[in-house]
Write a protein that holds these residues in place. Sequence first.
Motif, PDB file in Angstrom:
ATOM      1  N   GLY A 151       3.456   1.288 -10.612  1.00 45.97           N
ATOM      2  CA  GLY A 151       3.192   0.446  -9.463  1.00 45.97           C
ATOM      3  C   GLY A 151       2.696   1.177  -8.241  1.00 45.97           C
ATOM      4  O   GLY A 151       2.748   2.407  -8.128  1.00 45.97           O
ATOM      5  N   ILE A 152       2.200   0.354  -7.331  1.00 46.37           N
ATOM      6  CA  ILE A 152       1.866   0.814  -5.982  1.00 46.37           C
ATOM      7  C   ILE A 152       3.100   0.478  -5.166  1.00 46.37           C
ATOM      8  O   ILE A 152       3.396  -0.696  -4.910  1.00 46.37           O
ATOM      9  N   LEU A 153       3.852   1.503  -4.804  1.00 46.43           N
ATOM     10  CA  LEU A 153       5.169   1.279  -4.192  1.00 46.43           C
ATOM     11  C   LEU A 153       5.200   1.699  -2.729  1.00 46.43           C
ATOM     12  O   LEU A 153       6.262   1.649  -2.111  1.00 46.43           O
ATOM     13  N   ASN A 154       4.069   2.144  -2.210  1.00 49.21           N
ATOM     14  CA  ASN A 154       4.057   2.566  -0.805  1.00 49.21           C
ATOM     15  C   ASN A 154       2.919   1.867  -0.075  1.00 49.21           C
ATOM     16  O   ASN A 154       1.742   2.084  -0.377  1.00 49.21           O
ATOM     17  N   GLY A 155       3.288   1.041   0.894  1.00 48.28           N
ATOM     18  CA  GLY A 155       2.305   0.234   1.614  1.00 48.28           C
ATOM     19  C   GLY A 155       1.410   1.082   2.511  1.00 48.28           C
ATOM     20  O   GLY A 155       0.212   0.815   2.632  1.00 48.28           O
ATOM     21  N   THR A 156       1.992   2.103   3.136  1.00 50.35           N
ATOM     22  CA  THR A 156       1.229   2.919   4.084  1.00 50.35           C
ATOM     23  C   THR A 156       0.069   3.627   3.390  1.00 50.35           C
ATOM     24  O   THR A 156      -1.078   3.573   3.840  1.00 50.35           O
ATOM     25  N   THR A 157       0.354   4.288   2.265  1.00 51.59           N
ATOM     26  CA  THR A 157      -0.716   5.009   1.564  1.00 51.59           C
ATOM     27  C   THR A 157      -1.723   4.032   0.958  1.00 51.59           C
ATOM     28  O   THR A 157      -2.913   4.327   0.872  1.00 51.59           O
ATOM     29  N   ASN A 158      -1.248   2.854   0.552  1.00 56.99           N
ATOM     30  CA  ASN A 158      -2.196   1.887  -0.002  1.00 56.99           C
ATOM     31  C   ASN A 158      -3.132   1.368   1.083  1.00 56.99           C
ATOM     32  O   ASN A 158      -4.320   1.160   0.842  1.00 56.99           O
ATOM     33  N   TYR A 159      -2.584   1.218   2.306  1.00 61.99           N
ATOM     34  CA  TYR A 159      -3.429   0.831   3.442  1.00 61.99           C
ATOM     35  C   TYR A 159      -4.488   1.918   3.689  1.00 61.99           C
ATOM     36  O   TYR A 159      -5.677   1.625   3.843  1.00 61.99           O
ATOM     37  N   ILE A 160      -4.043   3.179   3.703  1.00 67.51           N
ATOM     38  CA  ILE A 160      -4.970   4.289   3.991  1.00 67.51           C
ATOM     39  C   ILE A 160      -6.083   4.331   2.929  1.00 67.51           C
ATOM     40  O   ILE A 160      -7.276   4.398   3.255  1.00 67.51           O
ATOM     41  N   LEU A 161      -5.696   4.251   1.663  1.00 67.47           N
ATOM     42  CA  LEU A 161      -6.699   4.327   0.589  1.00 67.47           C
ATOM     43  C   LEU A 161      -7.629   3.110   0.612  1.00 67.47           C
ATOM     44  O   LEU A 161      -8.829   3.225   0.354  1.00 67.47           O
ATOM     45  N   SER A 162      -7.076   1.950   0.947  1.00 61.22           N
ATOM     46  CA  SER A 162      -7.918   0.738   1.029  1.00 61.22           C
ATOM     47  C   SER A 162      -8.954   0.880   2.130  1.00 61.22           C
ATOM     48  O   SER A 162     -10.123   0.517   1.955  1.00 61.22           O
ATOM     49  N   LYS A 163      -8.537   1.404   3.278  1.00 62.49           N
ATOM     50  CA  LYS A 163      -9.479   1.569   4.398  1.00 62.49           C
ATOM     51  C   LYS A 163     -10.534   2.630   4.065  1.00 62.49           C
ATOM     52  O   LYS A 163     -11.700   2.480   4.434  1.00 62.49           O
ATOM     53  N   MET A 164     -10.116   3.696   3.381  1.00 66.87           N
ATOM     54  CA  MET A 164     -11.109   4.719   2.990  1.00 66.87           C
ATOM     55  C   MET A 164     -12.147   4.090   2.061  1.00 66.87           C
ATOM     56  O   MET A 164     -13.332   4.418   2.105  1.00 66.87           O
ATOM     57  N   THR A 165     -11.698   3.151   1.221  1.00 65.79           N
ATOM     58  CA  THR A 165     -12.599   2.504   0.267  1.00 65.79           C
ATOM     59  C   THR A 165     -13.478   1.460   0.961  1.00 65.79           C
ATOM     60  O   THR A 165     -14.700   1.449   0.804  1.00 65.79           O
ATOM     61  N   ASP A 166     -12.857   0.596   1.753  1.00 60.96           N
ATOM     62  CA  ASP A 166     -13.599  -0.539   2.310  1.00 60.96           C
ATOM     63  C   ASP A 166     -14.455  -0.159   3.512  1.00 60.96           C
ATOM     64  O   ASP A 166     -15.511  -0.727   3.731  1.00 60.96           O
ATOM     65  N   GLU A 167     -13.930   0.768   4.341  1.00 56.16           N
ATOM     66  CA  GLU A 167     -14.641   1.100   5.586  1.00 56.16           C
ATOM     67  C   GLU A 167     -15.365   2.443   5.501  1.00 56.16           C
ATOM     68  O   GLU A 167     -16.047   2.823   6.453  1.00 56.16           O
ATOM     69  N   GLY A 168     -15.135   3.190   4.436  1.00 56.47           N
ATOM     70  CA  GLY A 168     -15.769   4.512   4.328  1.00 56.47           C
ATOM     71  C   GLY A 168     -15.136   5.546   5.254  1.00 56.47           C
ATOM     72  O   GLY A 168     -15.727   6.593   5.513  1.00 56.47           O
TER      73      GLY A 168
END
Length: 405
Positions: A151-168
């Motif tokens: 699972g994805i169990l950490n919201g903070t790192t998932n936010y960071i990785l999502s922003k790196m993906t979506d916003e570059g």
Amino acid sequence: MVNIAVLGYGTVGSGVVEVINTNPECINLRAGDEINIKYVLDLREFPGSPIENILVHDFDTIIKDDTVSIVVEVMGGVEPAYTFVKQSLLAGKHVCTSNKELVAKHGPELLTIAREKNINFLFEASVGGGIPIIRPLTSSLTADEIIEISGILNGTTNYILSKMTDEGWDFDKALEKAQALGYAERNPEADIEGYDACRKIAILSSLAFNDNVDFEDIYTEGISSITAMDVAYAKKLDMAIKLLASSKKEDDNFYAMVAPFLVNESNPLHAVNGVFNGIFVKGNVIGDIMFYGSGAGKLPTASAVVSDVVDCVKHINTNISIIWSSKKLPLTNIDEAVFRYFVRIEGRKANRLKDVTDAFGSIEEVVELEGAPDEFGVITDLTSEKNFKERAKKLDGIISRIRIK
Ligand code: HSE
């Protein structure tokens, strides 16, 4: 009426008070009794707040009050939380906590005390924020042998990785934004180095496999070395980079690890973005199930804590059986685990591909990015971690490697 005391008036503690004050009728109806917050413990003052008149600064007031039946520990950290929780249980008070550090380190001991005293030690909010995952594992999936949790169990790192993906964005910019929004602590180490997810998978694995998975035995890598270029390759491959916490049973071997993985678009965890968590569980008879929702934040986490309070009130004279023995579960060395790897290599493909195939044997895919002429990426065949490390030693110019889910 059932009196409770809340230890800590930080983000989660104030959320617990807010949840109880927002939904008193339905909470009391479901609990079968009226829940009354008699004390909130915190060293600070909160003039003008809803808890002004019930604020205490000394834990003795709570432990000595026989009318307090349930203690809610939402202070975080191991001490003094451990001392307060243990004293509360020994005094015959039920305890509900959101504290994963405490649960991962002392879970079996605190559960044993609760069992001996015929009370409850509940910790739904310690993993997955508001997502019900502890109760499903301990009370719902009781007909299954659990063979995998991922699972994805950490919201903070998932936010960071999502922003790196979506916003570059690069890692530092995404982390800064996470801190500005209050997701990441000023010292973000526990989140970004994977320690928080490690404690959470230790808790879930112990419940799934019945014996104690020591978080210190779990191989853990964080996301601080993931770059914008890694993310660009992931997008080119129609994959996303996710920090996965996973454990599985294969024959008599148990594996557990936390690390960034490339996740294929067809995997439901690919679509878990922002501060959300997703937890995939595989049972030997039920097959695959997935839990998804708000994995962090004040009210989701508080909702899970209050659900535990309700459960304690419903079981005020009964211990809810939670199996988590203190017997250590030996984990198999991650060197034996098998993955496909995405590897970035310096140099031009035309000049270096032969070196790469010589080192890794067969290669599944080669990928090049426009704008990165001096490097290329390859995907290896399935190989053990040990083999991969040995083969990688033979090859100069490896920039990075990420395992593929
Ligand atoms: N820091 C944790 C996270 C909080 O980001 O998931 C919830 O446990």
